[in-house]
Design an enzyme around this catalytic site. Structure first.
Site, short mmCIF file in Angstrom:
data_model
loop_
_atom_site.label_atom_id
_atom_site.label_comp_id
_atom_site.label_asym_id
_atom_site.label_seq_id
_atom_site.Cartn_x
_atom_site.Cartn_y
_atom_site.Cartn_z
N ASP A 43 0.87 -1.20 0.00
CA ASP A 43 0.00 0.00 0.00
C ASP A 43 0.90 1.24 0.00
O ASP A 43 2.09 1.17 0.35
CB ASP A 43 -0.89 0.02 1.25
CG ASP A 43 -2.17 0.84 1.06
OD1 ASP A 43 -3.25 0.24 1.01
OD2 ASP A 43 -2.07 2.08 0.96
N ASP A 69 3.63 2.05 -4.51
CA ASP A 69 2.65 2.80 -5.29
C ASP A 69 2.38 1.99 -6.56
O ASP A 69 3.30 1.78 -7.37
CB ASP A 69 3.26 4.18 -5.65
CG ASP A 69 2.33 5.03 -6.49
OD1 ASP A 69 1.35 4.49 -7.06
OD2 ASP A 69 2.59 6.24 -6.59
N VAL A 70 1.15 1.57 -6.75
CA VAL A 70 0.86 0.66 -7.88
C VAL A 70 1.04 1.32 -9.24
O VAL A 70 1.09 0.63 -10.27
CB VAL A 70 -0.57 0.06 -7.81
CG1 VAL A 70 -0.71 -0.87 -6.62
CG2 VAL A 70 -1.65 1.14 -7.83
N ASN A 96 -6.01 -4.78 -5.93
CA ASN A 96 -7.14 -4.19 -5.22
C ASN A 96 -7.06 -2.67 -5.07
O ASN A 96 -8.09 -2.01 -4.95
CB ASN A 96 -7.22 -4.85 -3.83
CG ASN A 96 -8.09 -4.08 -2.87
OD1 ASN A 96 -9.31 -4.09 -2.97
ND2 ASN A 96 -7.47 -3.35 -1.94
N TYR A 161 -14.46 7.11 -13.05
CA TYR A 161 -14.37 5.89 -12.23
C TYR A 161 -15.00 4.72 -12.99
O TYR A 161 -14.40 3.64 -13.08
CB TYR A 161 -15.09 6.13 -10.90
CG TYR A 161 -14.99 4.98 -9.92
CD1 TYR A 161 -13.81 4.72 -9.23
CD2 TYR A 161 -16.08 4.15 -9.69
CE1 TYR A 161 -13.72 3.66 -8.34
CE2 TYR A 161 -16.00 3.09 -8.80
CZ TYR A 161 -14.82 2.85 -8.12
OH TYR A 161 -14.74 1.80 -7.24
N LYS A 165 -13.17 1.15 -14.24
CA LYS A 165 -13.60 -0.16 -13.74
C LYS A 165 -14.12 -1.05 -14.87
O LYS A 165 -13.96 -2.27 -14.84
CB LYS A 165 -14.66 0.03 -12.64
CG LYS A 165 -14.08 0.69 -11.38
CD LYS A 165 -12.97 -0.16 -10.77
CE LYS A 165 -12.42 0.39 -9.47
NZ LYS A 165 -11.37 -0.47 -8.89
N THR A 198 -16.25 2.01 3.17
CA THR A 198 -14.80 2.11 3.37
C THR A 198 -14.40 3.57 3.17
O THR A 198 -15.22 4.40 2.76
CB THR A 198 -14.00 1.28 2.33
OG1 THR A 198 -14.18 1.89 1.05
CG2 THR A 198 -14.42 -0.17 2.28
N1 LIG Z 1 -16.01 0.41 -1.13
C1 LIG Z 1 -16.80 0.25 -2.17
O1 LIG Z 1 -18.01 0.54 -2.12
C2 LIG Z 1 -16.24 -0.32 -3.45
C3 LIG Z 1 -17.14 -0.72 -4.43
C4 LIG Z 1 -16.66 -1.24 -5.62
C5 LIG Z 1 -15.30 -1.37 -5.81
N2 LIG Z 1 -14.45 -0.97 -4.85
C6 LIG Z 1 -13.01 -1.11 -5.12
O2 LIG Z 1 -12.42 -1.82 -4.06
C7 LIG Z 1 -11.02 -1.52 -4.02
C8 LIG Z 1 -10.62 -1.22 -2.58
O3 LIG Z 1 -11.27 -0.03 -2.18
P1 LIG Z 1 -11.83 0.22 -0.71
O4 LIG Z 1 -13.29 0.44 -0.84
O5 LIG Z 1 -11.33 -0.81 0.22
O6 LIG Z 1 -11.20 1.66 -0.41
P2 LIG Z 1 -10.09 2.14 0.65
O7 LIG Z 1 -9.89 3.58 0.35
O8 LIG Z 1 -10.49 1.76 2.02
O9 LIG Z 1 -8.79 1.30 0.26
C9 LIG Z 1 -8.05 1.56 -0.90
C10 LIG Z 1 -6.58 1.37 -0.57
O10 LIG Z 1 -5.83 1.59 -1.78
C11 LIG Z 1 -4.67 2.32 -1.42
N3 LIG Z 1 -4.15 3.04 -2.57
C12 LIG Z 1 -4.69 4.13 -3.19
N4 LIG Z 1 -3.88 4.53 -4.19
C13 LIG Z 1 -2.81 3.69 -4.19
C14 LIG Z 1 -1.64 3.60 -4.98
N5 LIG Z 1 -1.39 4.47 -5.96
N6 LIG Z 1 -0.77 2.61 -4.71
C15 LIG Z 1 -1.00 1.73 -3.72
N7 LIG Z 1 -2.09 1.77 -2.92
C16 LIG Z 1 -2.97 2.75 -3.17
C17 LIG Z 1 -5.13 3.26 -0.31
O11 LIG Z 1 -4.03 3.75 0.44
C18 LIG Z 1 -6.07 2.36 0.47
O12 LIG Z 1 -5.39 1.68 1.50
C19 LIG Z 1 -10.82 -0.34 -4.98
O13 LIG Z 1 -10.30 -0.81 -6.20
C20 LIG Z 1 -12.24 0.18 -5.18
O14 LIG Z 1 -12.41 0.87 -6.40
C21 LIG Z 1 -14.87 -0.44 -3.66
#
Ligand SMILES: NC(=O)c1ccc[n+]([C@@H]2O[C@H](COP(=O)([O-])OP(=O)(O)OC[C@H]3O[C@@H](n4cnc5c(N)ncnc54)[C@H](O)[C@@H]3O)[C@@H](O)[C@H]2O)c1
Length: 264
Positions: A43, A69-70, A96, A161, A165, A198
């Site tokens: 992360d 950083d991804v 993720n 977004y 996706k 989240t």
């Molecule tokens: N929460 C929802 O409702 C939801 C719905 C559909 C999809 N998603 C997807 O689920 C995945 C996880 O999201 P989440 O909801 O747990 O959000 P979150 O914000 O809690 O977690 C996302 C994590 O990604 C990390 N991150 C961001 N940019 C980064 C980078 N450049 N390099 C490395 N790490 C990085 C952040 O530091 C964070 O820890 C995402 O891809 C999001 O699009 C979430």
């Protein structure tokens, strides 16, 4: 995490998960460690990421944390080199990490469009590009790309977004076919969470933790056939299944976990 709670659906598998410091990634890392995997959690957020790895090891699991950083290709080279050197193999890659930027398309800056695309799409591409050779050398494995129902069903004020996706969804299927044709024993699938509380929602609905859950539930529950938002554990359970050998005949699929929202 200790013996009593541990089954072994991922026994001794080496797993790399990005964006593991928070939300869905964190829940997935905890669950996979409980199921016997050695978790390489990465992360941007170093403090919470290191705390997660500490929490797993203190409760009898195995985990390391790498700040990463991804969007950084050299960073990916380094992460995979560390996994190769320390563990000699990679069995599962969970792409993720993601961010969500909202607002009318005419107001979105090109810089924000590119930043979101860099994390949500380039990050997945780079993970596959650099992770696949090690998965192949390990005799095969599973890639799980975290997309969203936004990749299937569009929403206003989330054009960028949704575009990232949807791209992850189709990228996943194309790579699944490439792997199948190569007979490399690597399966590649996408997961499509619905609405899950989240930190990603703080920028989308203007809240901070505390107010977030109630506001998100009030805004979205009426549009969800099962009547509530999802939990991070419910999404992690789907990722676990796609990662495990239980889904050994599944590739190129899209696993939707959304309480029915995308079909309503
Ligand atoms: N929460 C929802 O409702 C939801 C719905 C559909 C999809 N998603 C997807 O689920 C995945 C996880 O999201 P989440 O909801 O747990 O959000 P979150 O914000 O809690 O977690 C996302 C994590 O990604 C990390 N991150 C961001 N940019 C980064 C980078 N450049 N390099 C490395 N790490 C990085 C952040 O530091 C964070 O820890 C995402 O891809 C999001 O699009 C979430």
């Amino acid at each position: 995490m200790n013996g009593a709670n541990m089954s072994a659906r991922l026994k001794d598998k080496i797993i790399c998960i990005t964006g593991a410091a928070s939300g869905i990634g964190r829940a997935t890392a905890l669950l996979m460690a409980r199921e016997g995997a050695l978790v390489v959690a990465t992360d941007l957020q170093a403090d919470t990421g290191a705390a997660l790895a500490g929490e797993i090891t203190q409760t009898g699991g195995r985990a390391i944390f790498l700040q990463h950083d991804v969007t950084d290709e050299d960073g990916w080279r380094e992460v995979i080199a560390i996994i190769r050197a320390r563990h000699g193999r990679l069995d599962v890659l969970v792409n993720n990490a993601g961010i969500g930027l909202s607002g009318p398309v005419v107001e979105m800056s090109l810089a924000d469009w590119r930043r979101q695309t860099a994390v949500n799409l380039d990050g997945v591409f780079l993970g596959v590009k650099h992770g696949l050779p090690l998965l192949r050398q390990s005799g095969g494995g599973s890639v799980v790309n975290v997309s969203s129902i936004a990749g299937i069903k569009a929403s206003a004020n989330a054009a960028g977004y949704c575009a990232t996706k949807a791209a992850v969804r189709q990228f996943t299927k194309a790579v699944a076919l490439e792997c199948a044709a190569a007979k490399d024993n690597v399966r590649v699938n996408s997961i499509h969470p619905g609405i899950v509380e989240t930190a990603i929602w703080d920028s989308l609905i203007g809240t901070t933790q505390g107010a977030r859950g109630t506001r998100l539930e009030a805004l979205t529950a009426p549009s969800i056939p099962l009547g509530r938002t999802g939990t991070v554990e419910e999404i992690a359970a789907g990722i676990l299944w796609l990662a495990s050998d239980e889904s050994r005949y599944v590739t190129g699929t899209e696993l939707v976990i959304d309480g029915g929202r995308s079909i309503a």
